[in-house]
Design a protein around this motif. Structure first.
Motif, PDB file in Angstrom:
ATOM      1  N   LEU A  46      55.774 151.023  50.996  1.00 28.69           N
ATOM      2  CA  LEU A  46      54.644 151.191  51.568  1.00 28.69           C
ATOM      3  C   LEU A  46      54.819 151.625  53.006  1.00 28.69           C
ATOM      4  N   SER A  47      53.715 152.608  53.365  1.00 25.88           N
ATOM      5  CA  SER A  47      53.746 153.175  54.983  1.00 25.88           C
ATOM      6  C   SER A  47      53.358 151.897  55.679  1.00 25.88           C
ATOM      7  N   LEU A  48      53.389 152.285  56.975  1.00 22.31           N
ATOM      8  CA  LEU A  48      52.807 151.312  57.865  1.00 22.31           C
ATOM      9  C   LEU A  48      51.412 151.028  57.804  1.00 22.31           C
ATOM     10  N   SER A  49      50.460 151.880  57.596  1.00 23.78           N
ATOM     11  CA  SER A  49      49.062 151.660  57.336  1.00 23.78           C
ATOM     12  C   SER A  49      49.024 151.008  55.988  1.00 23.78           C
ATOM     13  N   GLU A  50      49.746 151.299  54.848  1.00 30.55           N
ATOM     14  CA  GLU A  50      49.513 150.370  53.747  1.00 30.55           C
ATOM     15  C   GLU A  50      50.037 148.995  53.635  1.00 30.55           C
ATOM     16  N   ARG A  51      50.977 148.629  54.542  1.00 30.35           N
ATOM     17  CA  ARG A  51      51.566 147.475  54.630  1.00 30.35           C
ATOM     18  C   ARG A  51      50.223 146.582  55.508  1.00 30.35           C
ATOM     19  N   SER A  52      49.849 147.448  56.641  1.00 33.67           N
ATOM     20  CA  SER A  52      48.832 146.587  57.183  1.00 33.67           C
ATOM     21  C   SER A  52      47.807 146.187  56.303  1.00 33.67           C
ATOM     22  N   HIS A  53      47.348 147.412  55.454  1.00 32.73           N
ATOM     23  CA  HIS A  53      46.197 147.007  54.567  1.00 32.73           C
ATOM     24  C   HIS A  53      46.521 145.673  53.507  1.00 32.73           C
ATOM     25  N   LEU A  54      48.020 145.806  53.072  1.00 36.35           N
ATOM     26  CA  LEU A  54      48.286 144.987  52.021  1.00 36.35           C
ATOM     27  C   LEU A  54      48.195 143.405  52.489  1.00 36.35           C
ATOM     28  N   ILE A  55      48.625 143.385  53.892  1.00 38.87           N
ATOM     29  CA  ILE A  55      48.554 142.079  54.691  1.00 38.87           C
ATOM     30  C   ILE A  55      46.981 141.618  54.717  1.00 38.87           C
ATOM     31  N   CYS A  56      46.124 142.627  55.042  1.00 38.31           N
ATOM     32  CA  CYS A  56      44.666 142.553  55.303  1.00 38.31           C
ATOM     33  C   CYS A  56      44.223 141.976  53.965  1.00 38.31           C
ATOM     34  N   GLU A  57      44.559 142.581  52.748  1.00 37.57           N
ATOM     35  CA  GLU A  57      44.038 141.970  51.393  1.00 37.57           C
ATOM     36  C   GLU A  57      44.520 140.625  51.144  1.00 37.57           C
ATOM     37  N   ALA A  58      45.736 140.118  51.524  1.00 36.63           N
ATOM     38  CA  ALA A  58      46.094 138.896  51.461  1.00 36.63           C
ATOM     39  C   ALA A  58      45.468 137.968  52.359  1.00 36.63           C
ATOM     40  N   LEU A  59      45.073 138.225  53.343  1.00 39.69           N
ATOM     41  CA  LEU A  59      44.289 137.169  54.197  1.00 39.69           C
ATOM     42  C   LEU A  59      43.044 137.092  53.475  1.00 39.69           C
ATOM     43  N   TYR A  60      42.291 137.936  53.079  1.00 37.35           N
ATOM     44  CA  TYR A  60      41.138 137.763  52.353  1.00 37.35           C
ATOM     45  C   TYR A  60      40.993 136.938  51.003  1.00 37.35           C
ATOM     46  N   THR A  61      42.409 137.180  50.401  1.00 41.36           N
ATOM     47  CA  THR A  61      42.680 136.348  49.129  1.00 41.36           C
ATOM     48  C   THR A  61      42.898 134.868  49.668  1.00 41.36           C
ATOM     49  N   HIS A  62      43.314 134.486  50.733  1.00 36.07           N
ATOM     50  CA  HIS A  62      43.959 133.213  50.945  1.00 36.07           C
ATOM     51  C   HIS A  62      43.056 132.395  51.950  1.00 36.07           C
ATOM     52  N   LEU A  63      42.182 133.238  52.753  1.00 35.89           N
ATOM     53  CA  LEU A  63      41.212 132.497  53.658  1.00 35.89           C
ATOM     54  C   LEU A  63      40.100 131.976  52.957  1.00 35.89           C
TER      55      LEU A  63
END
Length: 374
Positions: A46-63
């Motif tokens: 993944l690119s920088l932006s894609e990695r950032s978005h992946l972490i964002c989605e994981a936050l949404y899943t786990h918060l």
């Protein structure tokens, strides 16, 4: 920095682990193992932006699904704010996925104030300049009410968010088309920051004005003329720095504003290239002479214009800064410049006829041609 480090590697397994630990420390129910498992195996390609978005989605899943509760957890996990203007290394990128989380999941009307609070805390540590743009589009009036309040904030990063987040053409972000069409709201907002004590903010104000000048040069000229009478060195610095695009366009009123009158009395002589053909990867050099025809000293802003061959077979001009000089009465000045055609990532060169002109105080003199070949 380790050898082979790529910019996207700021989002790495260690950062993900740290984020999980920080969140679990303030909310024991957080499943940090599942959080890491959702992210780490998928980072590599993944690119920088894609990695950032992946972490964002994981936050949404786990918060928690309740946005306000999720934000309270995130804010509680933050470290201390950055008091200095300079950030160290890439530490601030830790907050980039969190800013994205706010910009995606915090857009409901009932969450607006919570999101504004979150973006202020994020911008004190990284920047919310990209995330804030989602709220400008959806809630322009409410967002600007916050901007006017933030423009007087004691934190320099919050004040900068006002000028940087409203830039119509912010690099690496989507454009704010409404302000490209009508920049008046932004121009009025920048009035609040025109005498800001910090260069960090003033540079952002100047860059915002430079953005606006690309579409509305006369509006920016009018604003800068109004600021010319302000007895503040910082404001005068903004005027100069905000005029970059206007100066390259050679607008007489801007040149005059900065002390470079359009009716300069000079001639350009002995303008020569060192060769008629240049190969890709090589350099070409030009030299010319400026001769003053005036009986008094003159301020000269000296640029050169290259008409680059484009892919469509037509040329397009690009203005480059060369020098600023105080020309003595009846004086002579000799200038030379080397141009490189080595491959760079920011410009692609094409074979064909290229042209060079000299520009002094907005007026162009002479033209020389050369062929660029493979």
């Amino acid at each position: 920095m380790e050898e082979g480090f790529l910019f996207k590697d700021v989002f790495n397994p260690q950062l993900v682990a740290n984020m999980g630990q920080n969140l679990k420390a303030v909310w024991p129910s957080f499943d940090e193992v599942s959080f890491q498992n959702q992210i780490v195996p998928n980072l590599v390609d993944l690119s920088l932006s894609e990695r950032s978005h992946l972490i964002c989605e994981a936050l949404y899943t786990h918060l928690p699904s309740e946005y306000k509760k999720a934000i309270d957890i995130l804010l509680s996990s933050f470290n201390q704010t950055v008091e200095k203007l300079e950030t160290t290394g890439f530490d601030g990128f830790y907050y980039m996925p969190i800013a994205r989380y706010v910009s995606i999941y915090g857009l409901d009307e009932g969450d607006f104030e919570t999101s504004m609070k979150a973006l202020v805390e994020i911008t004190k540590r990284f920047t919310s300049e990209d995330a804030i743009r989602s709220f400008i589009r959806k809630y322009p009036k409410q967002s600007f009410e916050y901007f006017y309040k933030w423009s007087a904030d004691e934190n320099v990063h919050v004040r900068r968010l006002v000028s940087e987040g409203t830039r119509p053409r912010l690099p690496w972000s989507s454009v704010l088309r409404e302000f490209i069409v009508d920049p008046s709201p932004v121009l009025e907002l920048l009035e609040e920051l025109k005498e800001d004590p910090d260069l960090y903010v003033r540079r952002s104000v100047a860059n915002n004005l430079n953005d606006i000048a690309k579409d509305h040069p006369q509006l920016v000229v009018k604003r800068l003329k109004n600021w010319q009478s302000i007895n503040n060195k910082g404001t005068q610095w903004i005027i100069t720095h905000a005029s970059r695009t206007l100066l390259k366009q050679g607008l007489p009123e801007v040149l005059d504003l900065l002390g470079y009158p359009a009716d300069v009395k000079i001639s350009v002589e002995n303008f020569m290239l060192n060769k008629a053909e240049c190969k890709m990867g090589e350099e070409i050099e030009f030299v010319f002479q400026i001769v003053s025809k005036a009986k008094e000293e003159q301020n000269l802003m000296i640029d050169f214009v290259i008409h680059y061959m484009k892919a469509n077979g037509k040329t397009a001009p690009k203005v480059f800064k060369l020098s600023k000089k105080k020309m003595p009465a009846k004086g002579t000045l000799i200038l030379k410049k080397k141009l490189s055609f080595k491959a760079i990532t920011t410009r692609k060169y094409y074979e064909g006829l290229h042209e060079i002109e000299i520009q002094v105080n907005g007026k162009r003199y002479g033209m020389r041609e050369f062929q660029l070949k493979k």
